[in-house]
Design a protein around this motif. Structure first.
Motif, PDB file in Angstrom:
ATOM      1  N   LEU A  51       2.025   1.095   1.824  1.00  0.00           N
ATOM      2  CA  LEU A  51       1.958   2.551   1.612  1.00  0.00           C
ATOM      3  C   LEU A  51       3.094   3.257   2.348  1.00  0.00           C
ATOM      4  CD1 LEU A  51      -1.913   2.961   1.857  1.00  0.00           C
ATOM      5  CD2 LEU A  51      -0.518   3.614  -0.126  1.00  0.00           C
ATOM      6  N   ARG A  59       6.155   2.945   0.290  1.00  0.00           N
ATOM      7  CA  ARG A  59       6.058   3.718  -0.963  1.00  0.00           C
ATOM      8  C   ARG A  59       5.542   5.134  -0.682  1.00  0.00           C
ATOM      9  NH1 ARG A  59       2.430   0.170  -4.860  1.00  0.00           N
ATOM     10  NH2 ARG A  59       3.056   1.805  -6.313  1.00  0.00           N
ATOM     11  N   GLU A  60       5.828   5.647   0.520  1.00  0.00           N
ATOM     12  CA  GLU A  60       5.189   6.887   0.971  1.00  0.00           C
ATOM     13  C   GLU A  60       5.447   8.077   0.036  1.00  0.00           C
ATOM     14  OE1 GLU A  60       5.873   7.687   5.128  1.00  0.00           O
ATOM     15  OE2 GLU A  60       3.776   8.303   5.367  1.00  0.00           O
ATOM     16  N   ILE A 115       2.859   8.730  -2.645  1.00  0.00           N
ATOM     17  CA  ILE A 115       1.512   9.195  -2.301  1.00  0.00           C
ATOM     18  C   ILE A 115       1.392  10.670  -2.680  1.00  0.00           C
ATOM     19  CG2 ILE A 115      -0.122   9.599  -0.397  1.00  0.00           C
ATOM     20  CD1 ILE A 115       1.138   7.186   1.041  1.00  0.00           C
ATOM     21  N   VAL A 167      -3.223   9.462   2.700  1.00  0.00           N
ATOM     22  CA  VAL A 167      -4.065   8.261   2.754  1.00  0.00           C
ATOM     23  C   VAL A 167      -4.345   7.941   4.217  1.00  0.00           C
ATOM     24  CG1 VAL A 167      -4.331   5.829   2.135  1.00  0.00           C
ATOM     25  CG2 VAL A 167      -3.052   7.357   0.609  1.00  0.00           C
ATOM     26  N   ALA A 213      -3.348  -0.681  -1.939  1.00  0.00           N
ATOM     27  CA  ALA A 213      -2.235   0.271  -1.802  1.00  0.00           C
ATOM     28  C   ALA A 213      -2.024   1.019  -3.121  1.00  0.00           C
ATOM     29  CB  ALA A 213      -0.970  -0.464  -1.381  1.00  0.00           C
ATOM     30  N   GLU A 214      -2.014   0.266  -4.212  1.00  0.00           N
ATOM     31  CA  GLU A 214      -1.810   0.867  -5.536  1.00  0.00           C
ATOM     32  C   GLU A 214      -2.946   1.833  -5.886  1.00  0.00           C
ATOM     33  OE1 GLU A 214       0.829   0.465  -7.511  1.00  0.00           O
ATOM     34  OE2 GLU A 214      -0.009   1.637  -9.185  1.00  0.00           O
ATOM     35  N   ILE A 241      -2.547   5.008  -3.875  1.00  0.00           N
ATOM     36  CA  ILE A 241      -1.445   5.837  -4.391  1.00  0.00           C
ATOM     37  C   ILE A 241      -1.892   6.579  -5.650  1.00  0.00           C
ATOM     38  CG2 ILE A 241       0.771   5.670  -5.629  1.00  0.00           C
ATOM     39  CD1 ILE A 241       1.629   3.691  -3.406  1.00  0.00           C
ATOM     40  N   SER A 293      -4.596   9.204  -4.834  1.00  0.00           N
ATOM     41  CA  SER A 293      -4.131  10.328  -4.014  1.00  0.00           C
ATOM     42  C   SER A 293      -3.341  11.310  -4.871  1.00  0.00           C
ATOM     43  CB  SER A 293      -3.255   9.828  -2.860  1.00  0.00           C
ATOM     44  OG  SER A 293      -2.028   9.327  -3.367  1.00  0.00           O
TER      45      SER A 293
END
Ligand code: NI
Length: 380
Positions: free
Chosen positions: A108, A111-112, A115, A119, A363-364, A367, A370
């Motif tokens: 995450l 890949r911030e 978002i 998260v 994580a996916e 994302i 969110s």
């Protein structure tokens, strides 16, 4: 973190299990990795912590939750990375959960910008004695969370498989203690006393009729009396008998009704033989119920990532993740970790090859949720 590093992290946790509210080393290890990656953390409790990720964009606040504690079990797996602490073992795979959500947090971070809102990754202490979630909630740090997700090792599904069910998945695990008070006497003259032992034995049998005769057969419930004690020698009628056990239910109305029935039965049963009874209840977490809309979203994400969806069995076990779901909806997801040996057993294992795929899935999911993944796009 590479897959090799992730597996090494998990194996290190497995070698150093810590019981509820003693997860100091585990907390330190997780904190170190998060801080090295530049992820802000808060540590409101003695053990456990919360990591924060987000882009500052408007969106939902999503929480991923891992629990961290081990069990007072002596490990018998024979693994090269078996527990190094006598009498303690990660026999429920909470080491796997910690490593998995740590890897999700690191992904995450990378890949911030993807978002949508925020998260939170919760590393919760003390799940096994069912009060860690409550303490995390009481910090007030989760007040803005709109959806909660957790993953749990599941030995009956292979690596690469998830179990994502709608509705009830775990029971409300309540405990009861019953004291039956009679009057002691010489065992040769029982008529001069009031023997609590036949009352305790009768009650232990009769209590099962609450499950078999007093509720809808389609309503799951389990009542187990697990401890009976009375007297200490062969020639004395004791004053008191003690019984304790657990009641497991899936719905609040059945839970309340069965509490009342067992209490009333114990009191009446004792009275009928000239004894008195007191019943004390210790309520566990509520039953855990997955939100069907969010479960559908999770299944869509799993399918998109090429994970297999497997069938999971039902269990009347308890899980304090349900405490979070009192605040906001969520989903408790089984992560296939193979092995086939039940959680809490000394030979339980969680295959570390499941870590990477499961971490990527969470994580996916975080994302997408969110942002504004609409529930109607969730498919099945
Ligand atoms: Ni567990």
């Amino acid at each position: 973190m590479t897959e090799t590093e992730l597996i090494a992290f998990f194996e290190d946790l497995h070698q150093h299990p810590e019981l509820g509210f003693e997860e100091f080393r585990t907390t330190g290890k997780v904190r170190q990795v998060l801080e090295d990656a530049g992820i802000p953390v808060r540590t409101p409790l003695k053990t456990g912590l919360i990591a924060y990720l987000g882009s500052g964009k408007p969106g939902r606040t999503i929480a991923l939750r891992a629990d961290m504690d081990a069990l007072p079990v002596t490990e018998e797996t024979g693994l090269p990375y078996a527990s190094q602490v006598q009498g303690k073992m990660h026999a429920c795979g909470h080491d796997f959960h910690t490593a998995m959500m740590l890897a999700a947090a690191l992904e995450l971070k990378e890949r911030e910008t993807e978002i949508g809102g925020e998260v939170l990754v919760i590393f919760q202490p003390s799940e096994e004695i069912c009060n860690g979630a409550q303490q995390v909630i009481e910090t007030g740090l989760l007040d803005d969370v709109e959806e909660f997700y957790a993953g749990h090792t599941y030995p009956y599904l292979p690596v690469g498989t998830l179990g994502i069910k709608d509705g009830p998945v775990m029971a409300a695990p309540d405990a009861f203690q019953i004291r039956i008070r009679g009057k002691g006497a010489h065992a040769g003259n029982p008529h001069l006393g009031t023997d609590p032992i036949p009352v305790a034995c009768g009650l232990a049998l009769q209590a099962q009729t609450i499950v078999s005769r007093a509720k809808d057969a389609f309503e799951p419930a389990v009542l187990s009396i697990t401890h009976i004690e009375a007297g200490n020698t062969w020639n004395v009628v004791p004053e008191e008998a003690f019984l304790e056990g657990t009641l497991r239910t899936m719905h609040e109305d059945v839970r309340t009704e069965m509490h009342q029935r067992l209490t009333a039965m114990a009191v009446a049963f004792a009275q009928a033989s000239g004894c008195t009874a007191t019943v004390e209840w210790t309520d566990g977490s509520p039953a855990l119920e997955n939100d069907p809309g969010l479960a559908a979203c999770a299944r869509t994400v799993a399918a998109d990532l090429g994970l297999t969806l497997g069938k999971q069995g039902n269990t009347m076990g308890g899980e304090d993740f349900s405490e979070y779901l009192r605040k906001a909806p969520g989903v408790f997801i089984r992560v296939g970790t193979g092995g086939g040996v039940a959680n809490h057993h000394p030979k339980f294992t969680a295959d570390p090859r499941a870590l990477k795929g499961a971490a990527h899935f969470f994580a996916e999911l975080a994302i997408r949720r969110s942002g504004f993944m609409p529930e109607e796009q969730a498919g099945k």
